[in-house]
Design an enzyme around this catalytic site. Structure first.
Site, mmCIF file in Angstrom:
data_model
loop_
_atom_site.group_PDB
_atom_site.id
_atom_site.type_symbol
_atom_site.label_atom_id
_atom_site.label_comp_id
_atom_site.label_asym_id
_atom_site.label_seq_id
_atom_site.Cartn_x
_atom_site.Cartn_y
_atom_site.Cartn_z
ATOM 1 N N ASP A 1 40.291 35.406 35.960
ATOM 2 C CA ASP A 1 39.874 36.765 35.606
ATOM 3 C C ASP A 1 40.820 37.727 36.330
ATOM 4 O OD1 ASP A 1 39.026 36.958 38.235
ATOM 5 O OD2 ASP A 1 36.934 37.436 37.764
ATOM 6 N N HIS A 2 40.473 39.001 36.320
ATOM 7 C CA HIS A 2 41.353 39.999 36.941
ATOM 8 C C HIS A 2 41.548 39.742 38.432
ATOM 9 C CE1 HIS A 2 37.199 41.275 37.071
ATOM 10 N NE2 HIS A 2 37.465 42.054 38.105
ATOM 11 N N HIS B 1 32.994 5.506 44.952
ATOM 12 C CA HIS B 1 33.234 6.857 44.432
ATOM 13 C C HIS B 1 32.946 6.914 42.928
ATOM 14 C CE1 HIS B 1 34.518 8.223 48.247
ATOM 15 N NE2 HIS B 1 35.590 7.442 48.296
ATOM 16 N N GLY C 1 32.402 32.197 41.002
ATOM 17 C CA GLY C 1 31.810 32.375 39.662
ATOM 18 C C GLY C 1 32.485 31.484 38.629
ATOM 19 N N CYS D 1 39.332 33.093 40.207
ATOM 20 C CA CYS D 1 38.729 34.428 40.128
ATOM 21 C C CYS D 1 38.843 35.030 41.527
ATOM 22 C CB CYS D 1 37.301 34.383 39.586
ATOM 23 S SG CYS D 1 36.078 33.551 40.607
ATOM 24 N N HIS E 1 38.090 11.355 46.112
ATOM 25 C CA HIS E 1 36.675 10.963 46.123
ATOM 26 C C HIS E 1 35.917 11.397 44.868
ATOM 27 C CE1 HIS E 1 36.361 10.621 50.810
ATOM 28 N NE2 HIS E 1 37.463 10.059 50.330
ATOM 29 N N THR F 1 36.806 35.136 44.122
ATOM 30 C CA THR F 1 36.378 34.192 45.155
ATOM 31 C C THR F 1 36.576 32.743 44.751
ATOM 32 O OG1 THR F 1 34.182 34.164 44.179
ATOM 33 C CG2 THR F 1 34.563 35.761 45.966
HETATM 34 C C1 RB5 Z 1 35.204 40.173 40.093
HETATM 35 O O1 RB5 Z 1 35.117 41.382 40.780
HETATM 36 C C2 RB5 Z 1 34.606 39.045 40.927
HETATM 37 O O2 RB5 Z 1 33.230 39.169 40.969
HETATM 38 C C3 RB5 Z 1 35.022 37.706 40.378
HETATM 39 O O3 RB5 Z 1 36.404 37.614 40.333
HETATM 40 C C4 RB5 Z 1 34.558 36.488 41.150
HETATM 41 O O4 RB5 Z 1 34.842 36.632 42.515
HETATM 42 C C5 RB5 Z 1 33.183 36.049 40.910
HETATM 43 O O5 RB5 Z 1 32.721 35.034 41.428
#
Ligand code: RB5
Length: 143
Positions: free
Chosen positions: A7-8, A133, A69, A64, A97, A66
Site C-alpha cells: 500500500d502507500h 515441521h 494489516g 504496508c 520451519h 507496519t
Molecule cells: C496505512 O496508514 C497503514 O495503516 C497501513 O499501511 C498498515 O500499517 C496497516 O497495517
C-alpha cells in the site's frame, strides 16, 4: 516469479526491493500499488495471495506501513503462510520451519538496507523439509 504488493505505506520500500530484484536478475510481478497515494492494503494482499494460490507466482513480498494489516489479510487465505519479519533470523527461520511463502515487512519499520538483506535471506533459504515441521504446517490448515 515473485509477487510484489504494497500500500502507500510500503511503496517506497517496494521500489528499493525492486532494485535489488532487478540487480539479482530475479523475476517479479508487481501487483501494485503504483504511488504513495493513500489506498487500502487488503487489495494488494488479496492479489498477491491469488497469484500464489493460482500458481502464477511461487512466493510473495507484501509491504504496508507496519506489515501487520497486509500480513493479516494474506493469512486469511488457506495455503498462504505470510511471515512478518523485521530481522534476518526470523526470515531464515520462517523458511526453514514454516515454509512461509509470503514475506511481509513494514515500510515504516525497517530501513531499505536491512529490508534487502531480509528479502535476500528469505528468497535464498529452503524449507528444511523435516517431518516435525511438515506436521506442524499441516496442522495450520485444520481448525
Ligand atoms: C496505512 O496508514 C497503514 O495503516 C497501513 O499501511 C498498515 O500499517 C496497516 O497495517
Amino acid at each position: 516469479m515473485i509477487a510484489l504488493g504494497c500500500d502507500h505505506g510500503g511503496y517506497e520500500l517496494k521500489q528499493e526491493i525492486k532494485k535489488y530484484l532487478d540487480d539479482s536478475h530475479i523475476a517479479y510481478k508487481d501487483f501494485g500499488c503504483d504511488s504513495m497515494e493513500a489506498t487500502d492494503y487488503p487489495i494488494y494482499a488479496k492479489r498477491v495471495a491469488h497469484a500464489i494460490l493460482d500458481g502464477e507466482c511461487e512466493k510473495g513480498i507484501l509491504i504496508c506501513g507496519t506489515g501487520i494489516g497486509i500480513s493479516i489479510t494474506a493469512n486469511k487465505f488457506p495455503g498462504i503462510r505470510a511471515a512478518l519479519c523485521s530481522d534476518c533470523f526470523s526470515a531464515e527461520a520462517t523458511r526453514l520451519h514454516n515454509d512461509a511463502n509470503v514475506l511481509a515487512m513494514g515500510g515504516r519499520v525497517v530501513g531499505a538496507g536491512l529490508a534487502v538483506k531480509i528479502v535476500d535471506t528469505f528468497l535464498n533459504t529452503e524449507f528444511s523439509g523435516e517431518e516435525r515441521h511438515k506436521n506442524r504446517i499441516a496442522q495450520i490448515e485444520t481448525e
